[in-house]
Design a protein around this motif. Sequence first.
Motif, PDB file in Angstrom:
ATOM      1  N   GLN A 276      -2.488  -4.959  19.871  1.00  0.00           N
ATOM      2  CA  GLN A 276      -2.787  -5.808  18.726  1.00  0.00           C
ATOM      3  C   GLN A 276      -3.158  -4.961  17.517  1.00  0.00           C
ATOM      4  O   GLN A 276      -3.812  -3.930  17.629  1.00  0.00           O
TER       5      GLN A 276
ATOM      6  N   LYS B  28      -4.966  -5.638  13.726  1.00  0.00           N
ATOM      7  CA  LYS B  28      -5.621  -6.540  12.792  1.00  0.00           C
ATOM      8  C   LYS B  28      -5.850  -5.815  11.472  1.00  0.00           C
ATOM      9  O   LYS B  28      -6.353  -4.687  11.457  1.00  0.00           O
TER      10      LYS B  28
ATOM     11  N   TYR C 240      -7.154 -10.154  10.315  1.00  0.00           N
ATOM     12  CA  TYR C 240      -6.016 -11.013  10.650  1.00  0.00           C
ATOM     13  C   TYR C 240      -5.028 -10.268  11.540  1.00  0.00           C
ATOM     14  O   TYR C 240      -4.709  -9.105  11.299  1.00  0.00           O
ATOM     15  N   ASP C 241      -4.532 -10.968  12.549  1.00  0.00           N
ATOM     16  CA  ASP C 241      -3.556 -10.405  13.483  1.00  0.00           C
ATOM     17  C   ASP C 241      -2.190 -10.324  12.813  1.00  0.00           C
ATOM     18  O   ASP C 241      -1.659 -11.346  12.346  1.00  0.00           O
TER      19      ASP C 241
ATOM     20  N   SER D 174       0.708  -9.917  14.088  1.00  0.00           N
ATOM     21  CA  SER D 174       1.758 -10.627  14.819  1.00  0.00           C
ATOM     22  C   SER D 174       1.749 -12.125  14.560  1.00  0.00           C
ATOM     23  O   SER D 174       2.800 -12.756  14.496  1.00  0.00           O
ATOM     24  N   THR D 175       0.569 -12.716  14.397  1.00  0.00           N
ATOM     25  CA  THR D 175       0.472 -14.169  14.296  1.00  0.00           C
ATOM     26  C   THR D 175      -0.006 -14.673  12.940  1.00  0.00           C
ATOM     27  O   THR D 175       0.126 -15.858  12.633  1.00  0.00           O
ATOM     28  N   GLN D 176      -0.577 -13.775  12.129  1.00  0.00           N
ATOM     29  CA  GLN D 176      -1.100 -14.164  10.808  1.00  0.00           C
ATOM     30  C   GLN D 176      -0.611 -13.174   9.753  1.00  0.00           C
ATOM     31  O   GLN D 176      -1.387 -12.641   8.975  1.00  0.00           O
ATOM     32  N   TYR D 177       0.692 -12.974   9.746  1.00  0.00           N
ATOM     33  CA  TYR D 177       1.277 -11.875   8.970  1.00  0.00           C
ATOM     34  C   TYR D 177       0.951 -11.956   7.477  1.00  0.00           C
ATOM     35  O   TYR D 177       0.554 -10.969   6.862  1.00  0.00           O
ATOM     36  N   GLU D 178       1.150 -13.106   6.869  1.00  0.00           N
ATOM     37  CA  GLU D 178       0.944 -13.221   5.424  1.00  0.00           C
ATOM     38  C   GLU D 178      -0.502 -12.935   5.043  1.00  0.00           C
ATOM     39  O   GLU D 178      -0.764 -12.240   4.054  1.00  0.00           O
ATOM     40  N   GLN D 179      -1.443 -13.476   5.824  1.00  0.00           N
ATOM     41  CA  GLN D 179      -2.853 -13.209   5.528  1.00  0.00           C
ATOM     42  C   GLN D 179      -3.185 -11.731   5.752  1.00  0.00           C
ATOM     43  O   GLN D 179      -3.915 -11.130   4.964  1.00  0.00           O
ATOM     44  N   ALA D 180      -2.648 -11.148   6.819  1.00  0.00           N
ATOM     45  CA  ALA D 180      -2.934  -9.744   7.141  1.00  0.00           C
ATOM     46  C   ALA D 180      -2.437  -8.802   6.048  1.00  0.00           C
ATOM     47  O   ALA D 180      -3.095  -7.808   5.720  1.00  0.00           O
TER      48      ALA D 180
ATOM     49  N   SER E  60      -1.770  -9.559   2.816  1.00  0.00           N
ATOM     50  CA  SER E  60      -1.993 -10.031   1.446  1.00  0.00           C
ATOM     51  C   SER E  60      -2.704  -9.017   0.558  1.00  0.00           C
ATOM     52  O   SER E  60      -2.574  -9.066  -0.672  1.00  0.00           O
TER      53      SER E  60
END
Length: 245
Positions: free
Chosen positions: A60, A62, A66-67, A69-75, A77
Amino acid sequence: MTAIVEINNLTKMYKNKRGIHEVNMTVQQGDIYGFFGPNGAGKTTVMKIMTGLARPQQGQVKLFGYDVSTQYEQAMSKVGVLIETAEAFTFMSGRKNLELAARFYPGIDKQRVDEVLEIVGLTPFQREKVAGYSLGMKQRLGLAAAMLSKPELLILDEPTNGLDIEGMVQIREIILRLAREERITFLISSHLIHEMELMCNRMGIIHQGRLVREGLISELAKGSASLEEAYLREITEVRRLAAHA
């Protein structure tokens, strides 16, 4: 300290049996973190996974909590990226390249283009075609593009690779100034240990796909005449242990 980058058990192996294995790494807010290892050690693989350009087989990443793999846009930004070589349209001017890149970000105007050109020292050459730029100027243009969105974390893969001494000094000075004045956190890969020693406060050593040591530069170099000597001692011990495993 706040962890900006958290990497846990990151693994990706290729068909040629090379890759990365169970990499664990942390970059704290305010760090200029040097990701050091020889060519082929796995630095670019880690960075590509961090930025969504490759998928891990396990583990993983972060960024800012933010992860990827699953929260790409937030990670991503608050992240600026320069992976491998700086790409640009050579038939266009440096400024036109940045104006084109700015279209991918909401709210980036011509004033911000002016600002990043000034930061990297390309204002006098902004109207020239990139075809006439030196390698160092192209790297500075790539750095300018990575900074357009006002990132809080910059991920730079071998930013001084192939540059002459003057070019290396220019990139180093820009990074140190941004860390000091803009409070940007950096993750910088390199196979040039002297550059790491001059730029970074913390460093992770990767060898044959495994992160073998991580810590403050002052701690890693403790008891050695130089960081280079400390690195060679560390790798010798890793090889000794591997031979007896």
